[in-house]
Design an enzyme around this catalytic site. Structure first.
Site, PDB file in Angstrom:
ATOM      1  N   CYS A  78      -4.737   2.814  -6.396  1.00  0.00           N
ATOM      2  CA  CYS A  78      -4.762   2.679  -4.941  1.00  0.00           C
ATOM      3  C   CYS A  78      -5.319   1.301  -4.611  1.00  0.00           C
ATOM      4  O   CYS A  78      -6.450   0.985  -5.006  1.00  0.00           O
ATOM      5  CB  CYS A  78      -5.665   3.765  -4.358  1.00  0.00           C
ATOM      6  SG  CYS A  78      -5.964   3.631  -2.586  1.00  0.00           S
ATOM      7  N   CYS A 188       0.550  -1.468  -1.482  1.00  0.00           N
ATOM      8  CA  CYS A 188       0.044  -0.094  -1.373  1.00  0.00           C
ATOM      9  C   CYS A 188       0.921   0.745  -2.286  1.00  0.00           C
ATOM     10  O   CYS A 188       2.150   0.637  -2.238  1.00  0.00           O
ATOM     11  CB  CYS A 188       0.144   0.388   0.067  1.00  0.00           C
ATOM     12  SG  CYS A 188      -0.066   2.174   0.274  1.00  0.00           S
ATOM     13  N   THR A 189       0.280   1.555  -3.133  1.00  0.00           N
ATOM     14  CA  THR A 189       1.060   2.268  -4.150  1.00  0.00           C
ATOM     15  C   THR A 189       2.042   3.277  -3.542  1.00  0.00           C
ATOM     16  O   THR A 189       3.045   3.610  -4.160  1.00  0.00           O
ATOM     17  CB  THR A 189       0.126   2.966  -5.156  1.00  0.00           C
ATOM     18  OG1 THR A 189      -0.827   3.768  -4.443  1.00  0.00           O
ATOM     19  CG2 THR A 189      -0.621   1.938  -5.985  1.00  0.00           C
ATOM     20  N   HIS A 190       1.737   3.758  -2.346  1.00  0.00           N
ATOM     21  CA  HIS A 190       2.687   4.676  -1.693  1.00  0.00           C
ATOM     22  C   HIS A 190       4.047   4.011  -1.466  1.00  0.00           C
ATOM     23  O   HIS A 190       5.080   4.663  -1.497  1.00  0.00           O
ATOM     24  CB  HIS A 190       2.141   5.133  -0.328  1.00  0.00           C
ATOM     25  CG  HIS A 190       1.120   6.230  -0.406  1.00  0.00           C
ATOM     26  ND1 HIS A 190      -0.150   6.023  -0.886  1.00  0.00           N
ATOM     27  CD2 HIS A 190       1.182   7.541  -0.063  1.00  0.00           C
ATOM     28  CE1 HIS A 190      -0.838   7.161  -0.822  1.00  0.00           C
ATOM     29  NE2 HIS A 190      -0.040   8.103  -0.321  1.00  0.00           N
TER      30      HIS A 190
HETATM   31  N1  DGL Z   1      -2.009   4.282  -1.883  1.00  0.00           N
HETATM   32  C1  DGL Z   1      -3.025   3.572  -1.174  1.00  0.00           C
HETATM   33  C2  DGL Z   1      -2.978   2.074  -1.525  1.00  0.00           C
HETATM   34  O1  DGL Z   1      -2.458   1.681  -2.555  1.00  0.00           O
HETATM   35  C3  DGL Z   1      -3.155   3.677   0.295  1.00  0.00           C
HETATM   36  C4  DGL Z   1      -2.632   4.734   1.138  1.00  0.00           C
HETATM   37  C5  DGL Z   1      -3.669   5.178   2.137  1.00  0.00           C
HETATM   38  O2  DGL Z   1      -3.834   4.553   3.193  1.00  0.00           O
HETATM   39  O3  DGL Z   1      -4.318   6.146   1.813  1.00  0.00           O
HETATM   40  O4  DGL Z   1      -3.482   1.274  -0.788  1.00  0.00           O
END
Ligand code: DGL
Length: 270
Positions: A78, A188-190
């Site tokens: 993350c 962001c990994t999402h």
């Molecule tokens: N997956 C998270 C990242 O890489 C962020 C997503 C969130 O805001 O929770 O930053």
């Protein structure tokens, strides 16, 4: 059914939710003999709209859970948690912790137009770590930082190409492309789960930088300093979530990630 006994020395991986599964995929491909425990803190996602104190408290709780499962190394899958709290987690736990940061450095090396667009959460865009990266690599490259509120939430819902997701993508991507960006950093990994839709929105001339493979290489280097995975341990991943186990199960199915069962994160960590 109770959670299975923890494997001898797993690698702990966590994210605010499902985004880190994009990193886990690369870790498993690079290190097929290792066992992993993945924690999706979806009950508290998104981290990107929360205060640093909140993210720090959540990362501390999740990382204590991973330590209790005898993790030999940890990956903060993350960007938001990494840029906000990697240093404090490293002070808390005496094990190797691999953290992420938006791939501004590699993007600076590939952009031809000398304009890049960084898509990330609000907290990441405002962080001191990103300011430092911009100072280090922004001399002859224009770095457009674009916060993307709402986008990680769409991924949590597995809405990869709904009308609402595509509208957010247009809003966050088209202004940067209009200013000449030929490289987009997925900070962001999402957003890795939206790579196809991001490419379609940005157009064929834009190159997308996604860091999962680099993180897997970094973890492989770190593991060289530790004992190798026991040949008796079974390479596998155990999944926990502080959100809905049904939602994480259907997400794992949607992305073809093999799993047996998703467990609830115990109440003292959730
Ligand atoms: N997956 C998270 C990242 O890489 C962020 C997503 C969130 O805001 O929770 O930053």
């Amino acid at each position: 059914m109770p959670p299975p006994a923890a494997p001898a020395q797993p690698i702990g991986v966590f994210d605010s939710g499902v985004g880190g599964l994009s990193v886990l995929r690369a870790l498993r491909a690079r290190l097929p003999a290792e066992t992993f425990i993945y924690v999706a803190d979806s009950g508290h996602a998104p981290y990107g709209d929360q205060s640093p104190e909140f993210v720090e408290a959540r990362a501390a709780a999740v990382s204590r859970f991973l330590m209790a499962h005898n993790a030999k190394a940890m990956v903060i899958a993350c960007n938001t948690a990494s840029v906000l709290v990697a240093a404090s987690l490293r002070r808390l736990h005496p094990l190797p912790i691999v953290a992420m940061e938006p791939a501004i450095k590699p993007a600076a090396m590939v952009t031809k137009s000398k304009v890049m667009l960084v898509l990330a959460t609000t907290s990441t865009v405002r962080s001191e770590s990103v300011a430092r990266l911009c100072r280090a690599h922004g001399d002859d490259v224009r770095i457009i930082l674009q916060a993307c509120p709402g986008l990680a939430d769409q991924v949590e819902l597995a809405e990869f190409s709904s009308t609402a997701t595509r509208e957010l993508l247009r809003q966050y991507i088209l202004p940067g492309v209009a200013q000449g960006a030929d490289t987009i950093v997925l900070g962001c990994t999402h957003y890795a789960f939206l790579a196809r839709e991001i490419a379609e929105t940005a157009g064929p001339a834009v190159f997308i930088v996604e860091p999962s493979d680099a993180i897997a290489e970094q973890l492989a280097r770190v593991l060289l300093t530790l004992a190798p995975a026991s040949s008796l341990s079974q390479a596998a991943t155990t999944f926990y979530t502080s959100g809905s186990t049904a939602l994480l199960s259907s997400f794992l199915t949607a992305i073809n990630e093999p799993f047996e069962q998703v467990f609830e994160l115990p109440a003292d960590s959730a």
